[in-house]
Write a protein that holds these residues in place. Sequence first.
Motif, PDB file in Angstrom:
ATOM      1  N   LEU A 194       1.006  -1.062  -0.286  1.00  3.44           N
ATOM      2  CA  LEU A 194       0.127   0.178   0.056  1.00  3.44           C
ATOM      3  C   LEU A 194       1.236   1.591   0.266  1.00  3.44           C
ATOM      4  CD1 LEU A 194      -2.808  -0.401   2.691  1.00  3.44           C
ATOM      5  CD2 LEU A 194      -3.421  -0.463   0.167  1.00  3.44           C
ATOM      6  N   SER A 195       1.676   1.502   0.709  1.00  2.00           N
ATOM      7  CA  SER A 195       2.815   2.504   0.714  1.00  2.00           C
ATOM      8  C   SER A 195       3.876   2.274  -0.660  1.00  2.00           C
ATOM      9  CB  SER A 195       4.060   1.769   1.443  1.00  2.00           C
ATOM     10  OG  SER A 195       4.702   2.925   1.836  1.00  2.00           O
ATOM     11  N   VAL A 196       3.726   1.439  -1.008  1.00  2.00           N
ATOM     12  CA  VAL A 196       4.402   1.788  -2.710  1.00  2.00           C
ATOM     13  C   VAL A 196       3.447   2.006  -3.843  1.00  2.00           C
ATOM     14  CG1 VAL A 196       5.798   1.289  -4.519  1.00  2.00           C
ATOM     15  CG2 VAL A 196       6.210   0.422  -2.305  1.00  2.00           C
ATOM     16  N   LEU A 197       2.600   2.327  -3.351  1.00  2.00           N
ATOM     17  CA  LEU A 197       0.864   2.526  -4.695  1.00  2.00           C
ATOM     18  C   LEU A 197      -0.121   3.215  -3.768  1.00  2.00           C
ATOM     19  CD1 LEU A 197      -1.682   1.102  -6.304  1.00  2.00           C
ATOM     20  CD2 LEU A 197      -3.002   0.974  -3.748  1.00  2.00           C
ATOM     21  N   ASP A 198       0.588   4.329  -2.230  1.00  2.00           N
ATOM     22  CA  ASP A 198       0.515   5.142  -2.642  1.00  2.00           C
ATOM     23  C   ASP A 198       1.548   6.116  -2.413  1.00  2.00           C
ATOM     24  OD1 ASP A 198      -2.066   4.674  -1.079  1.00  2.00           O
ATOM     25  OD2 ASP A 198      -1.486   5.047   1.104  1.00  2.00           O
ATOM     26  N   THR A 199       2.858   6.106  -2.365  1.00  2.00           N
ATOM     27  CA  THR A 199       3.884   7.105  -3.606  1.00  2.00           C
ATOM     28  C   THR A 199       3.769   7.207  -4.732  1.00  2.00           C
ATOM     29  OG1 THR A 199       5.051   6.008  -1.502  1.00  2.00           O
ATOM     30  CG2 THR A 199       6.010   7.339  -3.120  1.00  2.00           C
ATOM     31  N   LEU A 200       3.107   6.449  -5.439  1.00  2.00           N
ATOM     32  CA  LEU A 200       3.385   6.527  -7.176  1.00  2.00           C
ATOM     33  C   LEU A 200       1.688   7.114  -7.021  1.00  2.00           C
ATOM     34  CD1 LEU A 200       4.583   5.880  -9.450  1.00  2.00           C
ATOM     35  CD2 LEU A 200       2.803   3.617  -9.694  1.00  2.00           C
ATOM     36  N   ALA A 201       0.911   6.943  -6.564  1.00  2.00           N
ATOM     37  CA  ALA A 201      -0.281   8.018  -6.745  1.00  2.00           C
ATOM     38  C   ALA A 201      -0.211   8.524  -6.412  1.00  2.00           C
ATOM     39  CB  ALA A 201      -1.011   6.866  -5.923  1.00  2.00           C
ATOM     40  N   THR A 202       0.605   9.530  -5.810  1.00  2.00           N
ATOM     41  CA  THR A 202       0.387  11.032  -5.229  1.00  2.00           C
ATOM     42  C   THR A 202       1.805  11.430  -5.998  1.00  2.00           C
ATOM     43  OG1 THR A 202       0.817  10.302  -2.913  1.00  2.00           O
ATOM     44  CG2 THR A 202       1.608  12.725  -3.044  1.00  2.00           C
ATOM     45  N   ALA A 235       7.875   1.238 -15.793  1.00  2.00           N
ATOM     46  CA  ALA A 235       8.642   0.438 -15.234  1.00  2.00           C
ATOM     47  C   ALA A 235       9.625   0.882 -14.243  1.00  2.00           C
ATOM     48  CB  ALA A 235       9.498  -1.125 -15.744  1.00  2.00           C
ATOM     49  N   ASP A 236      10.262   2.141 -14.371  1.00  2.00           N
ATOM     50  CA  ASP A 236      11.549   3.067 -13.730  1.00  2.00           C
ATOM     51  C   ASP A 236      10.193   3.491 -12.675  1.00  2.00           C
ATOM     52  OD1 ASP A 236      13.076   1.548 -15.224  1.00  2.00           O
ATOM     53  OD2 ASP A 236      13.403   3.598 -16.236  1.00  2.00           O
ATOM     54  N   LEU A 237       9.383   3.762 -13.023  1.00  2.00           N
ATOM     55  CA  LEU A 237       8.573   4.494 -12.055  1.00  2.00           C
ATOM     56  C   LEU A 237       8.160   3.580 -10.578  1.00  2.00           C
ATOM     57  CD1 LEU A 237       5.795   6.840 -14.012  1.00  2.00           C
ATOM     58  CD2 LEU A 237       8.460   7.413 -12.506  1.00  2.00           C
ATOM     59  N   VAL A 238       7.673   2.245 -11.044  1.00  2.00           N
ATOM     60  CA  VAL A 238       7.148   1.390 -10.461  1.00  2.00           C
ATOM     61  C   VAL A 238       8.765   0.910  -8.816  1.00  2.00           C
ATOM     62  CG1 VAL A 238       7.052  -1.289  -9.399  1.00  2.00           C
ATOM     63  CG2 VAL A 238       5.375   0.351 -11.358  1.00  2.00           C
ATOM     64  N   ASP A 239       9.779   0.548 -10.219  1.00  2.00           N
ATOM     65  CA  ASP A 239      10.594   0.964  -9.512  1.00  2.00           C
ATOM     66  C   ASP A 239      11.151   2.259  -8.603  1.00  2.00           C
ATOM     67  OD1 ASP A 239      13.234  -0.130  -8.730  1.00  2.00           O
ATOM     68  OD2 ASP A 239      14.061   0.877  -9.830  1.00  2.00           O
ATOM     69  N   ALA A 240      11.163   3.080  -8.624  1.00  2.00           N
ATOM     70  CA  ALA A 240      11.735   4.174  -7.840  1.00  2.00           C
ATOM     71  C   ALA A 240      10.510   4.112  -7.259  1.00  2.00           C
ATOM     72  CB  ALA A 240      11.778   5.752  -8.705  1.00  2.00           C
ATOM     73  N   ALA A 241       9.239   3.993  -6.659  1.00  2.00           N
ATOM     74  CA  ALA A 241       7.926   4.389  -5.842  1.00  2.00           C
ATOM     75  C   ALA A 241       7.833   2.984  -4.687  1.00  2.00           C
ATOM     76  CB  ALA A 241       7.331   4.339  -6.476  1.00  2.00           C
ATOM     77  N   ASP A 242       9.021   1.989  -5.479  1.00  2.00           N
ATOM     78  CA  ASP A 242       9.289   1.077  -4.097  1.00  2.00           C
ATOM     79  C   ASP A 242      10.811   1.030  -3.646  1.00  2.00           C
ATOM     80  OD1 ASP A 242       9.231  -1.571  -2.843  1.00  2.00           O
ATOM     81  OD2 ASP A 242      10.522  -2.775  -4.676  1.00  2.00           O
ATOM     82  N   SER A 243      11.232   2.551  -4.238  1.00  2.00           N
ATOM     83  CA  SER A 243      12.984   3.073  -3.124  1.00  2.00           C
ATOM     84  C   SER A 243      12.186   3.444  -2.444  1.00  2.00           C
ATOM     85  CB  SER A 243      13.607   3.486  -4.003  1.00  2.00           C
ATOM     86  OG  SER A 243      14.024   1.476  -5.143  1.00  2.00           O
ATOM     87  N   LEU A 244      12.011   4.595  -3.114  1.00  2.00           N
ATOM     88  CA  LEU A 244      11.320   5.440  -1.650  1.00  2.00           C
ATOM     89  C   LEU A 244      10.066   5.207  -0.975  1.00  2.00           C
ATOM     90  CD1 LEU A 244      11.054   8.255  -1.069  1.00  2.00           C
ATOM     91  CD2 LEU A 244       9.076   9.155  -3.185  1.00  2.00           C
ATOM     92  N   ALA A 245       9.669   3.932  -1.405  1.00  2.00           N
ATOM     93  CA  ALA A 245       8.393   4.492   0.133  1.00  2.00           C
ATOM     94  C   ALA A 245       9.479   2.677   1.359  1.00  2.00           C
ATOM     95  CB  ALA A 245       7.488   2.623  -0.258  1.00  2.00           C
TER      96      ALA A 245
END
Lengths: 200, 889
Positions: free
Chosen positions: B56-64, B176-186
């Motif tokens: 959920l944290s990765v999802l929220d980060t990307l959605a923001t 895909a890079d966006l998902v990766d970055a959101a995962d790292s940030l989360a």
Amino acid sequence: MTRSTPLTVRPAAFDWQKRRADIEEIARDFGAYLAQTAGRGGGAGSKHRELGAVGKALQRARTVRGDALLGYARRVHEQTTQNRFPAGPVEKLDEGLSKLDKLLAQAPKNAVGLILDHVGYATYYDVKRRFVEFQRDWRKYVEENASRLNLVSSDPRKPVWFSQKRLEERGPEWKQARDEFLASRREILAVDDEPEEDQP
Amino acid sequence: MTGDAGRRPTTDDLLGDDFGSVREAFARVIARPEFDWWPRLGKARGGEQTLLDHSLSVLDTLATCLPFVAEESYPPLSQLEVRGILVAAFVHDAGKASDDFQAYLRGEGPPSEHVDPEAIRSLAVAVAREAGMDLADVLDDVVSQAVLHDQRMRQNRGELSERAREHQSLRWRKLADLVDAADSLASATNVVEAAVFLARNRQLIGGADVASYRTRVRGVSTTYLHSAALDAFRAAGWTPLRYFEDGTLFIGRGASVPDSDAVQRQVERKLGDLLNARAEQLAVLAVGTATQDFLPSPELVTEHNLGRLFDVAATKVRRKAKVTDEEREHWSEQWIALFRQRPQLAESFDGTPSAHDLESLASSGPEICLLKLFKNLMDPKKGLCDSDDVAVARVLYEQHVGEGSYAPMSQQSTLMLVEDYLLVLAPWHRLSSKGPAEGMSLELRHLDPKSRERRIRDDLIRITAAVFQNRRKRGATLPCDRLVAEYARSILTDFSLENIGPSTADIQRNLEAYSALKAMAAPRAPKSAIQCSQCSDTIEPGTAHEHSDALGNRGSFSNRRIAFDRVGSPPICPTCTVELKLARLCLGGSVRTVVGLVPPRGFGPTEAAELLERANGVKNVLDRQLSPETFDASRYVALSLPQQVLRQDQDKPLGERLVLAVTEKATLRNREKRLAEALSGKLGGDDGAAELGRELHFQITSTGDLAKAIVNGTAPRAIRKDPDVAAAIRAQRDALVEFGAITPNLLVIAMDHEIEPKSAADRALYQFGLAALFNLELHTAALVAPPGELRSAIACRNGGSVYVPSNGPARRLIGSQWMPEQGAGVWLRAIQAAIALQSSLGGDRVGPYEILKLPNAGSVIRRAQLAADKEPYWPTVWHHVEALKEVLG
């Protein structure tokens, strides 16, 4: 004049926690020995009685090691069990003592007492664990067969295991239950102990 | 996909749906038995983040971040691309749910592969279906975007094999890079790490700006700071991106960063709201105890709460219904001794106390307390009055009571019943019961104690009000006028805007403070710098160090310092003093134990509110199970987790399920009363309740009956579903929630019931066990400790999950300040086992600490055999022995 480098020693505390697995393994060997030599069903008694030859050997291990310790333990075993046959359960005692000897050889002198205490109590725990398993089986047996054998107990959740002597007072139904229960356990032990057949 | 002209598209616009409901649908899927993510971990790190929280944290980060990405994307992001990438963000770690990987994370198995395209695909299909999305055309895009979040898959053959899939979007790799970055940030563990990551990897934010603030975590005041900063940044046009206990990261475009003044205004507004909400309790917090400081918080005194103040003061010492022989003898001795010191007393009293005098002494406690409060209100040291006000007070008092009566009153010190009665209260008792001017024969002492007390109270209120009125006329202020600004200024010292580490100004200020302290030449001044005993900060020059409420050593004994040197008077900095006072104000009284929760990273305000409600639910259940006030250790063993109840009754609302968890014997603190009041408001009194009962064929005659039926679970479901009843239940639950300091970064709530074991080590172990329960139930880092420990506890957390309170023996036993989740569970079972076996191991003579200090499980058995008359029946308690063996060996 040559200058010599001073010798420095860094003392490190003996971490017996790291030896916990070794201690438990030794205790399991001793427990297996005691399970086969002590009276089935345990019974109330002193720690010395419950630990039998193991307890005596652990006391002697504070000062004696190697073959002398093994010989001493054998002698105590023979006296307590009246059994001079050199194989069987006593092999587990030998195994445990050999492992204990190895462990004590690696330990500093001031940790020997602590290790022996831990081995003693770990063995005692193992003996109790086996006895608790035995009591659980007995309770289950009594629950399942109470109506069939007409067993009346003051507290059905905590059926007491009676010795041969007190069995006379309890009546024939309890004697029958006791005999049947021990017979069923012997069967289970026999099946468990049977070696696997070799594959053709 | 764009929004209205001139407006940045929102996530809802890009998604073509309500993001909140889509998120809920995703979470619903993984709760299904075939996925069952609830207990599974997302990261090792001491088990601090579950797989669900991380996803959920990765999802929220990307959605923001998506609205900012979309602004710079050309061609614009399609709805299908947005949906695909959000699903990929949620399911990217689906492979981690496997048993092998979970065993690896818990340290119970070898390393295992967690990137599983098939698990990702099946979960993606399930969540898309639940959210009503048709992703059949872009399923390969989703799988690749999810798979490539892993660094190993982005290299060599991993990436090549992903390229072999049939992708719909031409920019699937960029997405895909966006998902990766959101995962790292989360996955960042603090605000600095997150800010540094975004500075180096801008694909998530493009040309947008990033701002952040940091705080030093202190406790309740930190929650106010977080909340105020959040409001200030939002008002300036920033969107919160990531929440941490020590700061928040924001994203925005063209917005200016709010300054400290803006944050301070928000803090002041919130503190003002708090003071208004707690108006009824200010008097309770302002008045101390008769044997120590009677007015510890003069800043909470206002002209409007004088009546309540005096009412509270009168309750501090009760009237004695019966005088014992011992008391009679003791008082007589004091009476005679006082007569020797002050022979002038013989003019008004006999040399030995008469029966009437003794009776008056026994009933004079509340009246003496009223006078004691008045003395403190007029004491210039308290800051409520200056010398001019004292002169006015003296005139008014002596006009009322008599010439020369003010001086003995103002010299009152620690409560001394006989002396206070003879010197201060007796002149009052000689006043006419109808007023001093009329000179009637009936005197105050002839009245019953209650009427006497009421008369003294009213007169003292009148004099105090006149003194304060006179002060106002002179243009002077009261401490309460400066309270909000001073508290806010103090709290703001912990706030830092985009300052990573201490600034030059901070260092300079600390150095100056250090020099000034060293230069202090007063004979009793410390020779070296003073550090606050709670936060270890240097205490600034010019600010006096004060006693600590948290440490329980606030005392007025003049010889305390001589006897104990600085140990008896530990220094505490002004900010920590404010923190402790704010904690009392916010958490509803004098709090000795608080529950602090650090939510999993990525929580937003909605989740935080939900977590607070759940945490309060758990707290209430535990509180009830631990009641009555005198702690009964056996209850500790039977503590049941609401989670177990939640699993049993998944279709019922949370509140109802929690009610089911309450044991029959436990009393519900005001719960029925509160619910009855709420029901009365909603249903229009008892008649409304009776009518509802008739409609639904349930025998009730009053709102009290209905409340009782709801609380004990006998009310039928139809009644609970009635809109008015449901609203009342919700309102009653909200009333419980008010006793909490809430932000997405940190939650602090108060425990109602104190645990009072015999030793401090046992108390620490019990508190540790409660924290473990909170952690197991809510999957947050949890601490249960005195409020003063919050700061040091969170400062040393380092990813830990359960806090061990600051007690030397307990910490030596458990082996650390913070424990990982699994270890805490093992220790909790061991503590409960120790309590369960306590009666067999020596009863009250040994506490859980002594039991857990035994060398091993074998010695526990042996001790039980030797200590008790009868050996326990081992099969029934053997699981406790095994639990002890896990920690003892």
